[in-house]
Design an enzyme around this catalytic site. Structure first.
Site, PDB file in Angstrom:
ATOM      1  N   THR A 181       0.663  -1.040  -0.477  1.00 56.94           N
ATOM      2  CA  THR A 181       0.031   0.273   0.324  1.00 56.94           C
ATOM      3  C   THR A 181       0.929   1.446  -0.022  1.00 56.94           C
ATOM      4  OG1 THR A 181      -2.244   1.190   0.703  1.00 56.94           O
ATOM      5  CG2 THR A 181       0.065  -0.108   2.455  1.00 56.94           C
ATOM      6  N   GLU A 182       0.912   2.427  -0.467  1.00 53.18           N
ATOM      7  CA  GLU A 182       1.345   3.286  -0.843  1.00 53.18           C
ATOM      8  C   GLU A 182       2.569   3.490  -1.377  1.00 53.18           C
ATOM      9  OE1 GLU A 182      -0.412   6.622   0.631  1.00 53.18           O
ATOM     10  OE2 GLU A 182      -1.330   5.318   1.710  1.00 53.18           O
ATOM     11  N   LYS A 218       0.246   2.959  -6.746  1.00 52.36           N
ATOM     12  CA  LYS A 218      -0.907   2.627  -7.750  1.00 52.36           C
ATOM     13  C   LYS A 218      -1.642   3.972  -8.290  1.00 52.36           C
ATOM     14  CE  LYS A 218      -3.007  -0.164  -5.226  1.00 52.36           C
ATOM     15  NZ  LYS A 218      -2.260   0.355  -3.927  1.00 52.36           N
ATOM     16  N   THR A 219      -2.542   5.065  -7.992  1.00 57.99           N
ATOM     17  CA  THR A 219      -3.217   5.757  -8.314  1.00 57.99           C
ATOM     18  C   THR A 219      -2.819   6.289  -9.401  1.00 57.99           C
ATOM     19  OG1 THR A 219      -5.013   4.929  -6.855  1.00 57.99           O
ATOM     20  CG2 THR A 219      -5.821   7.098  -8.131  1.00 57.99           C
ATOM     21  N   LYS A 237     -11.994   1.232 -10.085  1.00 56.97           N
ATOM     22  CA  LYS A 237     -11.265   0.754  -9.174  1.00 56.97           C
ATOM     23  C   LYS A 237     -12.553   0.003  -7.981  1.00 56.97           C
ATOM     24  CE  LYS A 237      -8.365   2.692  -5.079  1.00 56.97           C
ATOM     25  NZ  LYS A 237      -7.574   1.449  -5.304  1.00 56.97           N
ATOM     26  N   SER A 276     -11.105   2.022   0.984  1.00 55.18           N
ATOM     27  CA  SER A 276     -11.488   2.692   2.035  1.00 55.18           C
ATOM     28  C   SER A 276     -11.163   3.665   1.988  1.00 55.18           C
ATOM     29  CB  SER A 276     -10.782   1.301   2.069  1.00 55.18           C
ATOM     30  OG  SER A 276     -10.114   1.065   2.596  1.00 55.18           O
ATOM     31  N   ASP A 300      -9.251   8.832  -4.702  1.00 55.31           N
ATOM     32  CA  ASP A 300      -8.207   7.905  -6.253  1.00 55.31           C
ATOM     33  C   ASP A 300      -9.088   7.333  -6.865  1.00 55.31           C
ATOM     34  OD1 ASP A 300      -5.491   8.165  -4.356  1.00 55.31           O
ATOM     35  OD2 ASP A 300      -5.793   5.991  -3.651  1.00 55.31           O
ATOM     36  N   GLU A 341      -8.095  -1.252 -11.397  1.00 55.93           N
ATOM     37  CA  GLU A 341      -6.377  -0.899  -9.755  1.00 55.93           C
ATOM     38  C   GLU A 341      -7.116  -1.297  -8.775  1.00 55.93           C
ATOM     39  OE1 GLU A 341      -4.959   2.829  -7.046  1.00 55.93           O
ATOM     40  OE2 GLU A 341      -5.764   3.418  -9.092  1.00 55.93           O
TER      41      GLU A 341
END
Length: 229
Positions: A12-13, A16-17, A38, A42, A55, A117
């Site tokens: 995560t982080e 990706k977006t 997507k 959350s 995102d 995504e």
């Protein structure tokens, strides 16, 4: 012919977006029609229109085909926690069939370039025993891996690539996205990844002072995906 890809990350982080929006922008600049989904997000914020995820909004902005927010992000949750935990708190079961239906509706629009995504990395849990990787397998789309370049990313990237291939999917390409510009040996890390990952590198994105889809697109290429650049 229309092309669709599943975008995942080493963690995560890892951006990706940011990378997905850049890829969509590059496709639009090349004259291709674009769409994106997507399916689950959350950390959404409450708005007058309902829950909205930053995102998902960034992806929606790079879609040349007009899509409602619910088409881009059919499952939105407020808590900034793992999607399966956020869904559980909301009393929602994230099943593969429930996620597949809205994704296929967007894929059926036949955009030249469609991105789906994921959330977090390859094995992020969904409901029951399902994972996001099961969703990718059900879709059968080739995968683009976003590697967050920092200490430890080589191991994460190689394990992710092994899992993708072991699940029977094509690793179509990967992107080096620098998330820790202070990390030592950035060039050597990327060179090692180019030697060991079984797919072409679609670009190297340094830490940008001003992040935009257009700025990211300048550092990406679509040619290894069989698309014009």
């Amino acid at each position: 012919m229309p092309s669709g890809f599943f975008v995942t990350g080493t963690d995560t982080e890892v951006g990706k977006t940011t990378i997905a929006a850049g890829l969509l922008h590059a496709a639009r600049r090349a004259g291709l029609t674009t769409a994106a989904v997507k399916p689950v997000a959350s950390g959404c914020e409450v708005s007058a229109q309902g829950l909205r995820n930053a995102d998902a909004l960034a992806l929606q902005a790079e879609c040349s085909i007009a899509l409602d927010y619910a088409q881009v992000n059919p499952f939105a949750f407020a808590p900034a926690i793992a999607p399966h935990l956020a869904a559980r708190q909301a009393g929602v079961l994230l099943s593969i069939p429930a996620l597949l239906a809205p994704i296929r509706q967007v894929l059926d629009l036949q955009a030249d370039f469609t991105l789906v995504e994921g959330a977090g990395g390859w094995r992020v849990p969904l409901g029951g025993t399902d994972s996001l990787s099961d969703l990718a397998v059900a879709l059968g789309l080739p995968v683009i891996l976003v590697v967050g370049i920092r200490l430890g990313c080589i191991n994460h990237a190689l394990l992710s690539a092994e899992a993708i291939v072991a699940d029977g999917l094509q690793l179509a390409g990967w992107v080096a996205n620098v998330v820790d510009p202070q990390a030592s040996c950035l060039d050597e890390i990327c060179a090692t990844l180019e030697e060991r990952l079984p797919a072409p590198c679609l670009g190297y994105v340094p830490r940008l002072v001003q992040v935009s889809a257009a700025a990211v697109a300048e550092r990406l290429t679509l040619q290894p995906l069989g698309l014009p650049r």
